[in-house]
Design an enzyme around this catalytic site. Structure first.
Site, PDB file in Angstrom:
ATOM      1  N   GLY A  32       0.793  -1.227   0.000  1.00  0.00           N
ATOM      2  CA  GLY A  32       0.000   0.000   0.000  1.00  0.00           C
ATOM      3  C   GLY A  32       0.824   1.274   0.000  1.00  0.00           C
ATOM      4  CE  LYS A  33       6.262   0.327  -2.676  1.00  0.00           C
ATOM      5  NZ  LYS A  33       5.672  -1.024  -2.744  1.00  0.00           N
ATOM      6  CB  THR A  34       0.558   3.846  -4.682  1.00  0.00           C
ATOM      7  OG1 THR A  34       1.659   3.256  -5.370  1.00  0.00           O
ATOM      8  CG2 THR A  34      -0.014   4.969  -5.534  1.00  0.00           C
ATOM      9  CB  THR A  35      -2.977   3.728  -0.614  1.00  0.00           C
ATOM     10  OG1 THR A  35      -3.498   2.948  -1.692  1.00  0.00           O
ATOM     11  CG2 THR A  35      -4.129   4.314   0.187  1.00  0.00           C
ATOM     12  CG  ASP A  57       6.745   0.926  -8.797  1.00  0.00           C
ATOM     13  OD1 ASP A  57       7.332   0.296  -9.692  1.00  0.00           O
ATOM     14  OD2 ASP A  57       6.058   0.397  -7.921  1.00  0.00           O
TER      15      ASP A  57
END
Length: 404
Positions: A32-35, A57
């Site tokens: 969940g890095k992008t969130t 990324d």
């Protein structure tokens, strides 16, 4: 450590640190890095004049999370006046390079042959931002851990490499001049490209009039070096070494900022499982080696022990997660650890991101199921039915034993 000494389980410390310039968000793939980076950028936009979020990324997800198309140029996020987003393209595209087919082919081969070219391109884009844009804070939605560590090591690596190049210039300045002049001279004197025959593309002659074949690599070398350093028709030792010197200054500045805890921090995102715990510990240790500050851990997809949970699978997962949550708190007792709940739906779109962001600034409180009299009565009815089923199953087992 007393309760009063335990750091707050939120990201308020990042929002309140108004000196921060660079915020990196990274961790294992699929946690969940992008969130998390998107929500951090939204929260920072509430306290900063201008914020840019960059995805480094190769598999970009920013456009999917915000439900808006982003490109390699900063784009204003819908619903905001000071939040911008961009997705750095790790591929060297022919349209960006320009030139003839031979040069394009050369660039294509180089982009496929150089290890870590995607991180290098991302870093090059970042350098352009440093020089030309005045964002108050830049948030990086990074690639999985291994790629990110190479990206963060690039400033130091490039700085050492450029120092070596500049030292070679002082030792072999005359030789470098001859190489540059040789390629420049060949480029000026070759005949029409239509004379291509074998490996040579034409004939050139020296001052005595003696002809010799000029190789295609001479033209490629000239054109490649010209475009690599952003030089137009001027191509010489002083021009290129001058560009190297200016690049070295920018890289030294960025490298110094990355190692300054007042300007840079890294937020580790993970989930309460063994592999993610292991990867986070490795990431924290590597960040310490490259002198990059990190004091925030976000643990995503946490299952809370709410009283209305009856699933045996969920309860088993809760027990497993609790074991690793205890290890996180033991390992990072001086970190701000933010726990985020596992939701039944995806968090996409600006409104969903804003709604979920409240869990970043105040700890999530699970519902207990004790809200109203009706809830308690419903709970009692469920327990009675479960008790009746269990008693019936027990009777069946007893009757079976009696028959035997």
């Amino acid at each position: 450590m007393s309760t009063a000494d335990i750091p707050e389980g939120t990201v308020r410390n990042i929002l309140e640190q108004d000196t921060l310039k660079w915020v990196f968000v990274g961790g294992k793939g699929g946690v969940g890095k992008t969130t998390c980076s998107s929500i951090l950028s939204i929260l920072l936009a509430q306290v900063r004049s201008s914020v840019l979020i960059i995805s480094t990324d190769p598999a970009h997800n920013l456009s999917d999370v915000f439900q808006q198309r982003f490109t390699k140029t900063p784009t204003l996020v819908n619903g905001f006046s000071n939040l911008y987003a961009m997705e750095v393209d790790p591929n060297v595209e022919n349209d960006d390079i320009g030139g003839n087919e031979g040069v394009d082919s050369l660039f294509s081969e180089l982009s496929n042959a150089i290890p870590g070219i995607d991180e290098a391109m991302s870093f090059a884009e970042m350098l352009k931002l440093v020089q030309t844009m005045g964002y108050s804070c830049i948030v990086f939605d990074t690639a999985p851990t291994g790629h990110t560590l190479r990206l963060l090591q690039l400033p130091s690596t490039l700085e050492k490499g450029l120092q070596k190049v500049m030292s070679l210039k002082s030792k072999f300045g005359g030789l470098i001049s001859q190489v540059f002049l040789s390629h420049e001279w060949c480029d000026q004197k070759y005949t029409e490209p239509s004379m291509i025959s074998g490996p040579a593309i034409g004939m050139a002659s020296d001052d005595s009039g003696f002809p010799f074949p000029m190789q295609l690599s001479d033209i490629k070398f000239h054109t490649f070096m010209t475009r690599l350093f952003g030089l137009d028709d001027e191509f010489g030792e002083e021009a290129i070494l001058g560009r190297l010197e200016s690049m070295k200054d920018v890289i030294e500045k960025v490298n110094k900022q990355f190692k300054d805890p007042d300007l840079t921090t890294f937020v580790c995102v993970c989930i309460p499982e063994f592999l993610s715990l292991y990867e986070t510990e490795r990431l924290v240790q590597e960040l310490a080696k490259v002198e990059i500050d990190t004091h925030n851990v976000i643990i995503n997809q946490v299952l809370y022990d709410e009283e209305d949970v009856e699933s045996k699978l969920l309860k088993a997962r809760m027990r497993m997660q609790k074991k690793y949550l205890d290890q996180f708190y033991m390992l990072y007792d001086d970190f701000n650890i933010t726990k985020l709940p596992l939701l039944p739906q995806e968090v996409t779109g600006v409104e969903s991101l804003k709604a979920f962001s409240r869990n970043f600034i105040s700890p999530y409180q699970p519902s207990t199921g004790r809200g109203t009299v009706e809830d308690v009565e419903r709970r009692i009815s469920t327990l009675k039915l479960q008790l009746e089923d269990t008693e019936a199953e027990l009777d069946r087992h007893r009757k079976g034993k009696q028959k035997v």
